[in-house]
Design a protein around this motif. Structure first.
Motif, mmCIF file in Angstrom:
data_model
loop_
_atom_site.group_PDB
_atom_site.id
_atom_site.type_symbol
_atom_site.label_atom_id
_atom_site.label_comp_id
_atom_site.label_asym_id
_atom_site.label_seq_id
_atom_site.Cartn_x
_atom_site.Cartn_y
_atom_site.Cartn_z
ATOM 1 N N ASP A 449 -1.830 18.496 -7.824
ATOM 2 C CA ASP A 449 -2.349 18.028 -6.537
ATOM 3 C C ASP A 449 -1.301 17.127 -5.877
ATOM 4 O OD1 ASP A 449 -3.953 17.432 -4.410
ATOM 5 O OD2 ASP A 449 -5.333 16.129 -5.513
ATOM 6 N N VAL A 450 -0.413 17.734 -5.107
ATOM 7 C CA VAL A 450 0.807 17.078 -4.635
ATOM 8 C C VAL A 450 0.718 16.781 -3.133
ATOM 9 C CG1 VAL A 450 3.327 17.192 -4.634
ATOM 10 C CG2 VAL A 450 2.044 18.460 -6.346
ATOM 11 N N HIS A 451 1.244 15.604 -2.738
ATOM 12 C CA HIS A 451 1.252 15.190 -1.336
ATOM 13 C C HIS A 451 2.544 14.454 -1.021
ATOM 14 C CE1 HIS A 451 -3.074 16.117 -1.197
ATOM 15 N NE2 HIS A 451 -3.109 15.572 -2.406
ATOM 16 N N VAL A 452 2.793 14.238 0.279
ATOM 17 C CA VAL A 452 3.899 13.410 0.747
ATOM 18 C C VAL A 452 3.294 12.219 1.472
ATOM 19 C CG1 VAL A 452 6.045 13.324 2.054
ATOM 20 C CG2 VAL A 452 5.270 15.509 1.091
ATOM 21 N N TYR A 453 3.626 11.004 1.021
ATOM 22 C CA TYR A 453 3.084 9.791 1.629
ATOM 23 C C TYR A 453 4.191 9.014 2.337
ATOM 24 C CZ TYR A 453 -1.456 9.909 -0.840
ATOM 25 O OH TYR A 453 -2.708 10.234 -1.289
ATOM 26 N N ASN A 454 3.825 8.422 3.484
ATOM 27 C CA ASN A 454 4.748 7.482 4.117
ATOM 28 C C ASN A 454 4.592 6.103 3.476
ATOM 29 O OD1 ASN A 454 2.454 6.297 5.218
ATOM 30 N ND2 ASN A 454 2.808 7.084 7.287
ATOM 31 N N GLU A 455 5.281 5.109 4.026
ATOM 32 C CA GLU A 455 5.289 3.784 3.400
ATOM 33 C C GLU A 455 3.912 3.123 3.393
ATOM 34 O OE1 GLU A 455 6.572 3.325 7.733
ATOM 35 O OE2 GLU A 455 6.985 4.676 6.049
ATOM 36 N N ASN A 456 2.992 3.644 4.219
ATOM 37 C CA ASN A 456 1.639 3.083 4.268
ATOM 38 C C ASN A 456 0.656 3.832 3.380
ATOM 39 O OD1 ASN A 456 2.402 1.169 6.276
ATOM 40 N ND2 ASN A 456 2.278 2.800 7.822
ATOM 41 N N PRO A 459 -0.716 10.556 4.239
ATOM 42 C CA PRO A 459 -0.077 11.869 4.124
ATOM 43 C C PRO A 459 0.698 12.211 5.396
ATOM 44 C CG PRO A 459 -2.394 11.968 3.481
ATOM 45 C CD PRO A 459 -2.185 10.634 4.128
ATOM 46 N N VAL A 460 1.903 12.773 5.235
ATOM 47 C CA VAL A 460 2.725 13.138 6.393
ATOM 48 C C VAL A 460 3.293 14.539 6.213
ATOM 49 C CG1 VAL A 460 3.345 10.779 7.038
ATOM 50 C CG2 VAL A 460 4.743 11.986 5.356
ATOM 51 N N THR A 461 3.602 15.164 7.334
ATOM 52 C CA THR A 461 4.257 16.472 7.363
ATOM 53 C C THR A 461 5.484 16.358 8.258
ATOM 54 O OG1 THR A 461 2.105 17.559 7.143
ATOM 55 C CG2 THR A 461 3.933 18.934 7.850
ATOM 56 N N ASN A 462 6.524 17.106 7.915
ATOM 57 C CA ASN A 462 7.756 17.154 8.716
ATOM 58 C C ASN A 462 8.503 15.825 8.759
ATOM 59 O OD1 ASN A 462 7.534 19.893 9.448
ATOM 60 N ND2 ASN A 462 6.053 19.363 11.043
ATOM 61 N N GLN A 463 8.263 14.956 7.800
ATOM 62 C CA GLN A 463 9.078 13.748 7.686
ATOM 63 C C GLN A 463 9.203 13.362 6.217
ATOM 64 O OE1 GLN A 463 6.171 11.201 10.028
ATOM 65 N NE2 GLN A 463 6.684 9.717 8.451
ATOM 66 N N VAL A 468 3.965 12.325 -4.277
ATOM 67 C CA VAL A 468 2.898 11.721 -5.069
ATOM 68 C C VAL A 468 1.975 12.808 -5.617
ATOM 69 C CG1 VAL A 468 2.966 9.606 -3.682
ATOM 70 C CG2 VAL A 468 1.274 11.374 -3.146
ATOM 71 N N ILE A 469 1.277 12.464 -6.715
ATOM 72 C CA ILE A 469 0.308 13.374 -7.336
ATOM 73 C C ILE A 469 -1.016 12.626 -7.432
ATOM 74 C CG2 ILE A 469 -0.127 14.921 -9.277
ATOM 75 C CD1 ILE A 469 2.854 14.651 -10.005
ATOM 76 N N SER A 470 -2.082 13.268 -6.984
ATOM 77 C CA SER A 470 -3.362 12.578 -6.836
ATOM 78 C C SER A 470 -4.342 12.818 -7.974
ATOM 79 C CB SER A 470 -4.030 12.987 -5.515
ATOM 80 O OG SER A 470 -3.212 12.628 -4.421
ATOM 81 N N ILE A 506 10.198 16.391 1.811
ATOM 82 C CA ILE A 506 9.666 16.788 3.120
ATOM 83 C C ILE A 506 8.843 18.062 2.925
ATOM 84 C CG2 ILE A 506 10.205 17.512 5.477
ATOM 85 C CD1 ILE A 506 12.971 16.250 5.127
ATOM 86 N N ARG A 507 7.671 18.093 3.538
ATOM 87 C CA ARG A 507 6.865 19.323 3.590
ATOM 88 C C ARG A 507 6.766 19.744 5.049
ATOM 89 N NH1 ARG A 507 1.687 21.131 4.597
ATOM 90 N NH2 ARG A 507 0.895 22.762 3.203
ATOM 91 N N ASP A 508 7.172 20.986 5.340
ATOM 92 C CA ASP A 508 7.152 21.413 6.738
ATOM 93 C C ASP A 508 5.825 22.088 7.091
ATOM 94 O OD1 ASP A 508 7.228 24.085 5.918
ATOM 95 O OD2 ASP A 508 9.380 24.309 6.263
#
Length: 651
Positions: A449-456, A459-463, A468-470, A506-508
């Motif tokens: 269960d994978v995601h991309v997190y910003n500093e806060n 979840p973000v896309t294209n940056q 992270v794994i949930s 990055i996840r597009d």
């Protein structure tokens, strides 16, 4: 980057023949993305189905596939189940008439020597080794350090230790004594298994002397078992040293230990950014099942295939090779030598000669081989090859395209695969039911269960953000060996119930993932993870050095190379002789393969007001990049001093 940029497309017939597709349809799914979402929605159901698909045998069935009563950090897998992984990797295949005579282990030495062991023969050798090791006092729960080259006895020793119910701890064969002893002492290993030496590029590389130096610094070691690979004269301690052949000479049937699914079977150390290496604890129903699952479902390894990963048993992909292959009833190929000796076609010759179906490489290896004429590739028949796996570090486009077009003739998929020692395999991969684009990943591995997190933590896309794994997964390290607080601080301290892996990614919009580098200070030298503290400790050992800092910088061949900065004591001359001594000192501690690209002398290191060395700032200054916010630095003038080294490289 999206589907329009893909250059490998699986045809319908190809998709339907993959293990992934056939398993999906068996479970009632025709669409991969829907199946993946289900795999992370109900992870207990998913891994229950996975062990059935892998046909894992249990001495006693488990009552529950997943128990989260201790929280996400410490999941219980296959509660109440009992099994020893050696049964699933070797014994069941040795007992079955349709597989017992099939090759389990194929080995090729640097000098061209070859050995093949059927499942029956491998089972016999593991029995003999287990009886021999038990005879010298190895008991369930003991830790055995394996400091070995890539020879058959290495794999046999690993399985023998696990068969006893003990725990093997592999160490990179290129490590120096200090790096080995650090790991022995952290594990409190009771026995070391090593070799007199091995062959590399036609030369005899001694090993026993380095092993002896490590043992002298490791009071927990009681016995050293020595494999005679080269047959040369070696130092010998009659009270401590035991000859492998003597210990394993008796034909014996050793009863496999009745182990719980959650019992540890492997302790493998991975570098940290500070302090000593981290001991990832892996269990009988953890690492081997994740490795076998990823090999089977992501890479399409099947019974009768031949899996060859160019690696060392001290790195995660060594044990992955063993269990990813054997648990699936496939042959595993181990190679002692180097891929370009005696000529640049050696790797491709091995693939052709042994009908390898799945080849595992690193981007660094391909960068080194693509310098040679493609005739070295074309003179060998690679028609057996169905997939090429890649791990260890991020790609850049040129070598990826060279591998795809020149080696794979634009037909063989490259399975980009990224995870880690604490993962037991992959987080992201290229599944073979979807198109593949250069250098990217087309999906998380099912069950992750994978995601991309910003500093806060959003979840973000294209940056670029943190990988992270949930949710937990089978194969997740069962804490760190006797250091669970450190484990929790390393992976779980940033956001609640969230594993922060330490990769920028990055996840597009099209669902393709790209890893851009490490978000911590760990170096990745030719696919080998190295904590800066290990190299810095070696440098500071020299009487002339007060302190040191190590960074990773881009390198055309290795992907990343280490550059060290050293502060000398007053009055010490920073000449070439001193630099040579420091290179030798690092090689002594970590092995020649991990020596730095450069050692530079500075008056002081950039530090915060509380004394923390800012490696991030050092790296940015050295590469003439924006250092960002340096307001916390006590000594900002150091930044310009380091930037002068970059100026010097341009003059």
């Amino acid at each position: 980057m999206g589907k329009a940029d893909a250059i490998w497309f699986p045809q319908e017939e190809y998709i339907k023949n993959t293990r992934l597709y056939q398993w999906m349809t068996k479970l009632g799914f025709s669409d991969y993305d829907t199946f993946y979402e289900k795999s992370i929605e109900n992870i207990g159901w998913f891994w229950d189905e996975a062990v059935k698909e892998l046909k894992i045998s249990w001495k006693k069935d488990y009552q529950k596939s997943l128990d989260l009563s201790n929280g996400l950090k410490y999941p219980g897998w296959f509660s109440g189940g009992r099994m020893n992984i050696v049964h699933n990797a070797v014994e069941k295949w040795a007992k079955a008439e349709n597989t017992n005579s099939k090759p389990a282990l194929i080995w090729e030495g640097d000098n061209g020597e070859e050995k093949t062991f059927s499942f029956t023969e491998l089972d016999r050798e593991v029995n003999r080794a287990a009886a021999g090791l038990s005879g010298i006092g190895v008991k369930p729960g003991d830790v055995v350090t394996i400091y070995m080259p890539m020879i058959p006895e290495t794999l046999i020793a690993m399985l023998a230790v696990a068969k006893i119910g003990a725990i093997f701890s592999p160490a990179f064969s290129g490590y120096g004594a200090e790096a080995v002893s650090t790991r022995i002492n952290a594990a409190q290993a009771k026995v070391m298994i090593t070799a007199d030496g091995f062959y590399r590029r036609g030369k005899n590389v001694s090993m026993k002397e380095e092993a002896d130096r490590a043992v002298m610094q490791s009071p927990s070691i009681e016995k050293v078992v020595v494999v005679r690979r080269t047959g040369g004269d070696i130092p010998w301690d009659n009270k401590r040293d035991i000859d492998w052949d003597s210990a394993t000479k008796n034909e014996s049937t050793y009863k496999t230990a009745d182990t719980d699914a959650s019992d540890p079977f492997m302790l493998i150390y991975t570098s940290g950014t500070t302090g000593k290496p981290k001991g990832a604890v892996h269990t009988h129903a953890g690492f081997p099942i994740k490795a076998a699952f990823d090999a089977a479902i992501c890479m399409d390894v099947k019974k009768g295939d031949t899996l060859f990963w160019y690696t060392d048993m001290g790195w995660m992909m060594g044990p992955f090779l063993v269990f990813g292959g054997l648990v699936n009833g496939a042959s595993v190929l181990m190679f002692e030598g180097t891929p370009d000796f005696p000529d640049p076609g050696r790797l491709w010759e091995i693939v052709s000669k042994h009908s390898v179906t799945h080849l595992g490489i690193s981007p660094t290896l391909i960068r080194s081989l693509m310098k040679h004429d493609t005739d070295w590739v074309n003179k060998h028949d690679l028609s057996s090859l169905r997939a090429i796996g890649s791990t260890g570090e991020p790609w850049n486009p040129e070598p990826w395209m060279w591998l795809f077009e020149k080696v794979g003739k634009s037909r063989i998929p490259i399975i980009n695969y990224s995870g880690g020692t604490e993962i037991s395999g992959g987080i992201l991969g290229n599944v073979l039911v979807k198109p593949i684009t250069p250098i990217t990943f087309n999906s998380p591995i099912p069950g992750m269960d994978v995601h991309v997190y910003n500093e806060n933590g959003d979840p973000v896309t294209n940056q670029v953000g943190e990988l992270v794994i949930s949710k937990p997964w089978v194969g997740m390290t069962n804490g760190f060996w006797k250091e669970n607080e450190r484990y929790e601080n390393t992976y779980w301290s940033r956001w609640p119930d969230t594993w922060v892996h330490g990769d920028w990614v990055i996840r597009d919009d099209a669902g393709y993932w790209t890893i851009t580098g490490r978000s911590d200070d760990i170096l990745n030298v030719a696919g080998k993870r190295l904590g800066p503290a290990e190299m810095e400790s070696a440098l500071v050992e020299h009487d002339s050095v007060i302190e040191a800092a190590t960074i990773g910088v881009p390198d055309a061949e290795k992907g990343e190379a280490a550059v060290c900065f050293a502060v000398l004591k007053p009055g010490i001359q920073n000449d070439d002789a001193l630099k040579a001594e420091l290179y030798q000192l690092v090689a002594k501690h970590l092995g020649k393969a991990l020596t730095p690209k450069d050692i530079l002398f500075v008056e002081e290191l950039p530090k915060t007001r509380n004394g923390k060395v800012m490696r991030r700032v050092i790296k940015s200054a050295y590469l003439n990049q924006d250092c960002g916010d340096i307001s916390s630095l006590e000594n900002p003038k150091t930044v310009e001093a380091i930037r002068l080294f970059w100026e010097g490289t341009k003059s």
